[in-house]
Design a protein around this motif. Structure first.
Motif, PDB file in Angstrom:
ATOM      1  N   ARG A   1       0.806  -1.229   0.000  1.00  0.00           N
ATOM      2  CA  ARG A   1       0.000   0.000   0.000  1.00  0.00           C
ATOM      3  C   ARG A   1       0.840   1.280   0.000  1.00  0.00           C
ATOM      4  N   PRO A   2       1.817   1.450   0.903  1.00  0.00           N
ATOM      5  CA  PRO A   2       2.588   2.709   0.876  1.00  0.00           C
ATOM      6  C   PRO A   2       3.380   2.911  -0.409  1.00  0.00           C
ATOM      7  N   HIS A   3       3.782   1.836  -1.073  1.00  0.00           N
ATOM      8  CA  HIS A   3       4.559   1.969  -2.305  1.00  0.00           C
ATOM      9  C   HIS A   3       3.679   2.400  -3.474  1.00  0.00           C
ATOM     10  N   PHE A   4       2.395   2.042  -3.451  1.00  0.00           N
ATOM     11  CA  PHE A   4       1.477   2.532  -4.472  1.00  0.00           C
ATOM     12  C   PHE A   4       1.246   4.036  -4.307  1.00  0.00           C
ATOM     13  N   GLN A   5       1.346   4.516  -3.086  1.00  0.00           N
ATOM     14  CA  GLN A   5       1.151   5.943  -2.842  1.00  0.00           C
ATOM     15  C   GLN A   5       2.352   6.774  -3.287  1.00  0.00           C
ATOM     16  N   SER A   6       3.561   6.238  -3.085  1.00  0.00           N
ATOM     17  CA  SER A   6       4.770   6.996  -3.427  1.00  0.00           C
ATOM     18  C   SER A   6       5.235   6.754  -4.865  1.00  0.00           C
ATOM     19  N   LEU A   7       5.017   5.538  -5.394  1.00  0.00           N
ATOM     20  CA  LEU A   7       5.384   5.158  -6.760  1.00  0.00           C
ATOM     21  C   LEU A   7       6.838   5.493  -7.089  1.00  0.00           C
ATOM     22  N   GLU A   8       7.748   5.104  -6.213  1.00  0.00           N
ATOM     23  CA  GLU A   8       9.168   5.310  -6.500  1.00  0.00           C
ATOM     24  C   GLU A   8       9.590   4.454  -7.689  1.00  0.00           C
ATOM     25  N   GLU A   9      10.530   4.974  -8.447  1.00  0.00           N
ATOM     26  CA  GLU A   9      10.972   4.289  -9.662  1.00  0.00           C
ATOM     27  C   GLU A   9      11.491   2.890  -9.363  1.00  0.00           C
TER      28      GLU A   9
ATOM     29  N   ARG B   1       8.688   0.108  -9.147  1.00  0.00           N
ATOM     30  CA  ARG B   1       7.732  -0.108 -10.228  1.00  0.00           C
ATOM     31  C   ARG B   1       7.755  -1.518 -10.823  1.00  0.00           C
ATOM     32  N   PRO B   2       8.927  -2.117 -11.082  1.00  0.00           N
ATOM     33  CA  PRO B   2       8.889  -3.492 -11.598  1.00  0.00           C
ATOM     34  C   PRO B   2       8.199  -4.462 -10.643  1.00  0.00           C
ATOM     35  N   ALA B   3       8.416  -4.283  -9.333  1.00  0.00           N
ATOM     36  CA  ALA B   3       7.773  -5.158  -8.357  1.00  0.00           C
ATOM     37  C   ALA B   3       6.281  -4.868  -8.265  1.00  0.00           C
ATOM     38  N   LEU B   4       5.882  -3.598  -8.339  1.00  0.00           N
ATOM     39  CA  LEU B   4       4.465  -3.245  -8.267  1.00  0.00           C
ATOM     40  C   LEU B   4       3.698  -3.792  -9.469  1.00  0.00           C
ATOM     41  N   LEU B   5       4.331  -3.795 -10.632  1.00  0.00           N
ATOM     42  CA  LEU B   5       3.680  -4.354 -11.818  1.00  0.00           C
ATOM     43  C   LEU B   5       3.389  -5.837 -11.629  1.00  0.00           C
TER      44      LEU B   5
ATOM     45  N   ILE C   1     -13.358  -9.281 -11.704  1.00  0.00           N
ATOM     46  CA  ILE C   1     -13.251  -8.532 -12.964  1.00  0.00           C
ATOM     47  C   ILE C   1     -13.024  -7.051 -12.685  1.00  0.00           C
ATOM     48  N   ARG C   2     -13.768  -6.506 -11.735  1.00  0.00           N
ATOM     49  CA  ARG C   2     -13.603  -5.083 -11.410  1.00  0.00           C
ATOM     50  C   ARG C   2     -12.206  -4.796 -10.865  1.00  0.00           C
ATOM     51  N   LEU C   3     -11.697  -5.680 -10.022  1.00  0.00           N
ATOM     52  CA  LEU C   3     -10.337  -5.506  -9.513  1.00  0.00           C
ATOM     53  C   LEU C   3      -9.332  -5.557 -10.661  1.00  0.00           C
ATOM     54  N   GLY C   4      -9.518  -6.514 -11.576  1.00  0.00           N
ATOM     55  CA  GLY C   4      -8.625  -6.611 -12.718  1.00  0.00           C
ATOM     56  C   GLY C   4      -8.679  -5.383 -13.603  1.00  0.00           C
ATOM     57  N   ARG C   5      -9.864  -4.810 -13.787  1.00  0.00           N
ATOM     58  CA  ARG C   5     -10.010  -3.596 -14.595  1.00  0.00           C
ATOM     59  C   ARG C   5      -9.281  -2.419 -13.942  1.00  0.00           C
ATOM     60  N   CYS C   6      -9.453  -2.275 -12.631  1.00  0.00           N
ATOM     61  CA  CYS C   6      -8.756  -1.193 -11.914  1.00  0.00           C
ATOM     62  C   CYS C   6      -7.240  -1.372 -11.998  1.00  0.00           C
ATOM     63  N   SER C   7      -6.799  -2.622 -11.848  1.00  0.00           N
ATOM     64  CA  SER C   7      -5.377  -2.923 -11.926  1.00  0.00           C
ATOM     65  C   SER C   7      -4.821  -2.578 -13.302  1.00  0.00           C
ATOM     66  N   THR C   8      -5.566  -2.945 -14.350  1.00  0.00           N
ATOM     67  CA  THR C   8      -5.113  -2.669 -15.707  1.00  0.00           C
ATOM     68  C   THR C   8      -5.027  -1.174 -15.979  1.00  0.00           C
ATOM     69  N   VAL C   9      -6.023  -0.420 -15.549  1.00  0.00           N
ATOM     70  CA  VAL C   9      -5.999   1.037 -15.733  1.00  0.00           C
ATOM     71  C   VAL C   9      -4.805   1.652 -15.011  1.00  0.00           C
ATOM     72  N   PHE C  10      -4.551   1.201 -13.773  1.00  0.00           N
ATOM     73  CA  PHE C  10      -3.425   1.740 -13.006  1.00  0.00           C
ATOM     74  C   PHE C  10      -2.108   1.440 -13.713  1.00  0.00           C
ATOM     75  N   VAL C  11      -1.951   0.203 -14.172  1.00  0.00           N
ATOM     76  CA  VAL C  11      -0.702  -0.180 -14.849  1.00  0.00           C
ATOM     77  C   VAL C  11      -0.515   0.638 -16.116  1.00  0.00           C
ATOM     78  N   GLN C  12      -1.569   0.788 -16.910  1.00  0.00           N
ATOM     79  CA  GLN C  12      -1.448   1.525 -18.170  1.00  0.00           C
ATOM     80  C   GLN C  12      -1.169   3.003 -17.945  1.00  0.00           C
ATOM     81  N   GLN C  13      -1.635   3.550 -16.837  1.00  0.00           N
ATOM     82  CA  GLN C  13      -1.425   4.967 -16.561  1.00  0.00           C
ATOM     83  C   GLN C  13      -0.082   5.253 -15.900  1.00  0.00           C
TER      84      GLN C  13
ATOM     85  N   LEU D   1       2.538   2.550 -14.994  1.00  0.00           N
ATOM     86  CA  LEU D   1       3.635   1.583 -15.110  1.00  0.00           C
ATOM     87  C   LEU D   1       3.867   1.124 -16.542  1.00  0.00           C
ATOM     88  N   ALA D   2       3.361   1.887 -17.511  1.00  0.00           N
ATOM     89  CA  ALA D   2       3.457   1.468 -18.911  1.00  0.00           C
ATOM     90  C   ALA D   2       4.902   1.297 -19.358  1.00  0.00           C
TER      91      ALA D   2
END
Length: 368
Positions: A136-144, A147-151, A189-201, A203-204
């Motif tokens: 959770r805290p790493h999603f908030q800070s999104l340090e470079e 990112r590979p681990a968060l993906l 499905i909803r969790l997967g959709r949210c995850s996909t949107v987050f990754v595309q925005q 962690l692309a």
């Protein structure tokens, strides 16, 4: 005048017996040799294991993960190759939330193989909770550096959400777990959709460096297929049913969901290893359709029953194997008697009589 320290007068080499007798010894312990004594030197006791039961269980999970994915890596055309990522565990040792998510999935897979071993389900739940708390805290800070681990965490967490509901053990006072398959799958499905949107925005840039995840997260809108009704005449029947039952925006939403669903079925039938088609449909449909399914709208449920036919084509994936039959069973129970014929074709696909109402072209596609 500086004070000189006294030299060390105690033996550094003495065995336990000589130390008890306060006897100076040679490094080779000649005193014991002269008195024909068997000497022994102090050492850490290994009479008890230095690892806890949880640590030993996690080692077993890592071994299982490694062996299973080594098989996937060497199986051409395997539908489970999307899970294979040789760097995931190594990265998990420095990013513990990722390691927790890997161990959670491994525990679910072991439990799926032997349902009597409920300890693996308990271990899976514990690791998933730890993974979410740590991530959770790493999603908030999104340090470079994260990112590979968060993906990878996002991918494994989405897979867990699909797999876990049907593996949930019944409570001690119940014969069956309290499960609502439609609700559970819609949540996944909803969790997967949210995850996909987050990754595309966010962690692309990382997705391109992990070949096994490019297919899942790279944007790729659904495309229509010409002549689809000729291959799958069931689409014409479903479209006619939708037009009779729906009006306005609901009709538009349901028609799009049905047409894109059959397009995904056609692509997956033609190339069975491309199981991304299952989640591509789930990610691209209008959220209003998912809301209609949640509200148990009859037309939406009939279309969702056809989604069971799509998921059945991806049964090589362990986490999808049981979903088609369970989903169809609940939807059949929710439909009125006069409407149960509307899901006959997905039932035929799932339970093995797919040739009943296909065109010759569709039969050849499925047979191949």
């Amino acid at each position: 005048m500086s004070r000189q320290r006294r030299t060390h007068a105690k033996s550094r080499w003495g065995c336990m017996q000589c130390k008890e007798r306060h006897v100076k010894v040679h490094p080779q312990c000649l005193n014991c040799k002269r008195h024909t004594l068997s000497c022994s030197f102090s050492a850490p006791s290994l009479s008890t294991t230095p690892l806890s039961q949880d640590s030993l269980a996690d080692l077993e999970l890592l071994d299982y993960w490694h062996r299973r994915h080594a098989i996937l890596a060497n199986t051409p055309g395997s539908t489970g190759r999307l899970e294979y990522d040789p760097d995931a565990v190594r990265l998990g040792f420095s990013h513990h939330y990722l390691l927790n998510s890997i161990l959670a999935l491994a525990a679910l897979q072991l439990f799926d193989e032997n349902r009597s071993q409920t300890r693996w389900h308990l271990r899976a739940v514990a690791h998933r909770q730890a993974a979410i708390t740590r991530a959770r805290p790493h999603f908030q800070s999104l340090e470079e550096s994260q990112r590979p681990a968060l993906l990878r965490f996002s991918f494994y967490t989405s897979m867990y959400a699909v797999a876990e509901p049907l593996l949930r053990p019944a409570q001690p006072d119940c014969h069956q777990p309290n499960l609502d398959p439609v609700k559970e799958l819609l949540q996944a499905i909803r969790l997967g959709r949210c995850s996909t949107v987050f990754v595309q925005q966010h962690l692309a840039s990382v997705v391109c460096s992990i070949p096994s995840l490019v297919a899942k997260y790279q944007p790729c809108p659904l495309e229509s297929i010409k002549g689809l009704e000729k291959t799958f005449p069931q689409l014409a029947s479903l479209r006619s049913f939708i037009e009779r039952q729906c009006v306005g925006q609901e009709r538009v939403v349901c028609l799009h969901a049905a047409e894109s669903l059959f397009a995904s079925i056609a692509r997956l039938v033609e190339n069975p290893t491309q199981t991304r088609e299952i989640w591509k449909w789930a990610n691209d449909i209008d959220s209003a359709f998912l809301d209609m399914c949640s509200d148990q709208n009859t037309v939406a449920l009939v279309i969702f029953a056809h989604f069971a036919a799509l998921t059945s084509l991806g049964r090589g994936n362990w986490y999808l194997r049981s979903w088609p039959a369970v989903l169809l069973g609940q939807i059949r129970g929710l439909l009125k008697d006069g409407l149960k014929d509307t899901i006959r074709w997905p039932e035929q696909v799932v339970f093995g009589t797919t040739t009943h109402a296909l065109s010759e072209e569709g039969i050849s596609l499925l047979a191949s």
